[in-house]
Structures are given as structure tokens and as C-alpha cells.
Design an enzyme around this catalytic site. Structure first.
Site, short mmCIF file in Angstrom:
data_model
loop_
_atom_site.label_atom_id
_atom_site.label_comp_id
_atom_site.label_asym_id
_atom_site.label_seq_id
_atom_site.Cartn_x
_atom_site.Cartn_y
_atom_site.Cartn_z
N TYR A 47 127.36 67.04 88.53
CA TYR A 47 126.61 68.17 87.99
C TYR A 47 127.42 68.76 86.85
O TYR A 47 128.65 68.90 86.95
CB TYR A 47 126.40 69.25 89.07
CG TYR A 47 125.83 70.54 88.49
CD1 TYR A 47 124.45 70.73 88.43
CD2 TYR A 47 126.66 71.53 87.97
CE1 TYR A 47 123.91 71.87 87.87
CE2 TYR A 47 126.13 72.68 87.39
CZ TYR A 47 124.76 72.84 87.36
OH TYR A 47 124.24 73.97 86.78
N GLU A 95 121.74 72.48 81.67
CA GLU A 95 122.42 71.73 82.71
C GLU A 95 121.97 70.28 82.78
O GLU A 95 120.85 69.96 82.40
CB GLU A 95 122.29 72.41 84.09
CG GLU A 95 120.89 72.42 84.65
CD GLU A 95 120.82 73.05 86.05
OE1 GLU A 95 121.73 73.78 86.47
OE2 GLU A 95 119.81 72.80 86.72
#
Ligand code: GDP
Ligand code: MN
Length: 380
Positions: free
Chosen positions: A101, A189
Site C-alpha cells: 500500500y 493512493e
């Protein structure tokens, strides 16, 4: 403003980030044609403004054009957390070695921009943050200096990335930071950021949220708005120059000024109620704005009572009262109202409202308590 995965990926690509380029399709036949064109196994992904598509069945692998068509016919039209799927992205399936991530957000508490990374990528990052917060690593960038290379590398080492892969990761992290910064985003993101079987970095799923207040500087990004994904009430509010956010409670709020709106919502919650919306009619609060605001709030079937909380600073209270009365005359609301009206010419304004049989209260606690009771009474 939220944009779709495929649009976010385009922005990342312009900043040099390797993405898994695919084809957007709206029908099963188009999906089959896209799969044919790409060849091999493909992934078909729902394009909706919400996460967790994988878990909801909105991301599926398909080994052939026929299978892609079949998978697409199930995904298109599907409801994912209240969002109907109108489009899918068809992309080559990527053999994944590891999922990470990587995200960039505005960090108000730290007064900077935080870059977050985790080796527990792919899954719901909120869940990781809740259950194993030690698996999330952070670097704070000064907005005037940007994300330094040493910070990006320090993050890579914290994630346990092998030395030969660190320079590539650090470059990508800085590119993501730049994409965030240049787009006036509040969030950018990549989840998952994958290390492929042939040890290359690839952004497999990305999300960018653009600060609405900065859209005037980005006409190109404004073009990416998907009207099918927008809340109709929020769209009408935007057109009227009102700032409106739909919430899940039962108490409609019509307030002037963002700060007073927030305080009003806090007061409602403090006395055990739930606001149905955030609504800032602006400092001026003209009669027309008040009417539009009332219509927006009352259009929500969950609303059981309305709290009007206006501070007459720029506008006089008697003018606001006049607008309010005209609006109520036109709309004829059926739910109870609690009104707090203070500021310039408040006596005149209140007298007009009292004459029309409306409850006018003095203080915030009183207003909040009364509207919470009214909402509960009306609900029973
Ligand atoms: P999200 O659930 O909305 O975040 O959708 P993602 O695009 O992140 O997909 C969810 C998961 O599906 C990823 O974490 C991967 O594990 C898997 N996935 C997505 N694309 C591919 C792919 O090309 N190959 C493989 N093997 N898995 C994929
Ligand atoms: Mn994802």
C-alpha cells in the site's frame, strides 16, 4: 471530487508511474472485444467511486474473451455499496509477487503531507490501520520542500523492501507525491502497488480525490467528473452556490457559515440527535438561498425536523426572516422547525417569525435540544 480508477491511473502515468493500462468498456460485448485485443488472461474491474470492489465481487479474472463477456455481464449493473456499475476497466492480468500500500494524504494535525506505506497492501487499509497499526509506516513531507529521496528510501527500508528494489520504489513514491501535489489532491493512493513476478513495480489500483475548492485551477480535472456518481442533491446545491454534504441522520440543518454549521452539527450530536446534512448557505444568506437550502434539506425523506441557525452579520435578521417565511409559504413543510436567529435586527426578525407561529430560540443548546426532541417526537 472523486474520480475513477482508470482516470487516476492516467494521472499517475503522466507523472511517470508504471500503470496497468487497460480499456474502458460499458457492455459485455465491448469487454469481450477488449479481452480479444489484449489477449491472454484479463482482469475485469468495476469502475465506481467506492473501494472494496474486490470483496464485493467487482474485480474478476477471465481466461478468455467469452469468459470476460460472462464476468462482465455479472459486474455491469451490480450495486457496490450503493453505487451502480456502469463501466468496467479491462486490463491484462498481472502475475503478482507481493502487494503493498502506498498513499499520500493531507495531514492537518501535523501540518504537512503524510506519505504512508504498508507491506500489508491489497486489502482494506482502514482495517490494517485499526487492527495492526504497526504495519503502517509514515513519512511527513514539508509542502514547501516536497518528499525528499532519503525519506522515500527510509520508507522503503521500513517496509522491508530489498535493497535492489529500493531506488525504484523511492522514485515511484516521489512521483506519487508529485501527482498528489500537482493535482491539488486531498488523497492519492495506490493499493495494491505490486511487485510483479519479474520484479518490476506496478500501480495496479489507484485512487485520487481532488480538493473541490481547487478545481477552479484544474479545468482538465473538472472534466473527469462523472455525473452518474454524484449525489443529485449535492449537485443542485453546488449549482446554487451552497455547500451541502448529505449525511445519514434525521435532523436537517440550514446554517450560514461553515464554522457555525459544524458547531450546529456538534450540538445536535451532543444532545443525542443525528444531523441529516451539512449545509452552509454562505455568509450572505439571501432569501433565495434560504429557499433553495430549505428545498434541498426537505427533499431528504429521512428528515424529521429542521434546525435553522442563522447569524445575521452581513444580512439583517429581518431580511432572513422574510426570506424564510416566503420559502415556508412556498414549500409548506410538514416537519417541525426550530429557528435560532441572532445578530443585526434580531428583534424585528424574531417578531415576524413569532407572529407566523414559528418557534424561535435564543441559544445553541436550547435550539439543539428542541430540534432533537422534535425529531424524536415526529419519528414516534
Ligand atoms: P479494490 O478491491 O476496489 O481495492 O480493487 P483492486 O483493483 O485493488 O483489486 C482487488 C484485488 O484483486 C487486488 O488486491 C489483487 O489481489 C486482485 N487483482 C486485481 N488485479 C489483479 C491482476 O491483474 N492480477 C491478479 N493476480 N490479481 C489482481
Ligand atoms: Mn484496491
Amino acid at each position: 471530487m472523486n474520480i475513477h480508477e482508470y482516470q487516476a491511473a492516467e494521472i499517475l502515468k503522466r507523472h511517470g508511474i508504471p500503470i496497468n493500462t487497460g480499456i474502458v468498456a460499458t457492455t459485455p460485448d465491448e469487454v469481450a472485444a477488449a479481452a480479444e485485443q489484449l489477449g491472454g488472461t484479463v482482469v475485469v474491474k468495476a469502475q465506481v467511486h467506492t473501494g472494496g470492489r474486490g470483496k464485493a465481487g467487482g474485480v474478476k479474472l477471465a481466461g478468455s474473451p467469452a469468459e470476460a463477456r460472462e464476468v462482465a455481464s455479472r459486474i455491469l449493473g451490480m450495486d457496490i455499496r450503493g453505487h451502480t456499475v456502469h463501466k468496467v476497466l479491462v486490463a491484462p492480468a498481472v502475475p503478482i509477487e507481493r502487494e503493498y500500500y502506498l498513499g499520500v494524504v493531507i495531514d492537518r494535525a501535523a501540518r504537512g503531507i503524510t506519505i504512508m506505506g504498508s507491506s500489508a497492501g491489497g486489502v482494506d487499509i482502514e482495517e490494517v490501520a485499526r487492527e495492526t497499526p504497526e504495519q503502517i509506516h509514515r513519512e511527513l513531507a514539508d509542502p514547501f520542500l516536497g518528499l525528499h529521496d532519503f525519506q522515500a528510501r527510509r520508507l522503503a527500508f521500513a517496509l522491508g523492501i530489498e535493497p535492489d528494489l529500493v531506488p525504484g520504489f523511492a522514485r515511484l513514491a516521489r512521483q506519487l507525491y508529485q501527482a498528489f501535489f500537482d493535482s491539488d489532491a486531498s488523497l492519492a493512493e495506490i493499493n495494491p502497488l505490486v511487485l510483479t513476478k519479474d520484479r518490476a513495480w506496478l500501480a495496479l489500483d489507484s485512487k485520487i480525490t481532488i480538493d473541490d475548492s481547487a478545481l477552479v485551477r484544474h479545468p482538465d480535472l473538472e472534466q473527469l467528473r462523472d455525473l452518474q456518481e454524484e449525489n443529485p442533491t449535492e449537485m443542485a446545491a453546488r449549482a446554487a452556490g451552497l455547500s451541502f454534504v448529505k449525511l445519514d441522520g434525521t435532523i436537517g440543518c440550514v446554517v450560514n457559515g461553515a464554522g457555525l454549521s459544524m458547531a450546529t452539527m456538534d450540538a445536535i450530536k451532543h444532545y443525542g440527535g443525528e444531523p441529516a446534512n451539512f449545509l452552509d448557505v454562505g455568509g450572505g444568506a439571501s432569501a433565495e438561498q434560504v429557499e433553495t437550502a430549505l428545498r434541498l434539506v426537505l427533499a431528504d425523506p429521512n428528515v424529521r425536523a429542521v434546525l435553522v441557525n442563522i447569524f445575521g452579520g452581513i444580512t439583517r435578521c429581518d431580511v432572513v426572516a422574510q426570506g424564510l417565511l416566503a420559502a415556508m409559504e412556498a414549500i409548506k413543510p410538514t416537519v417541525p422547525f426550530v429557528i435560532r436567529l441572532v445578530g443585526t435586527n434580531q428583534e424585528a426578525g424574531r417578531a415576524m417569525l413569532a407572529e407566523a407561529g414559528l418557534t424561535v430560540v435564543d441559544t445553541m443548546p436550547e435550539a439543539a435540544q428542541r430540534v432533537v426532541a422534535a425529531a424524536k417526537g415526529a419519528a414516534a
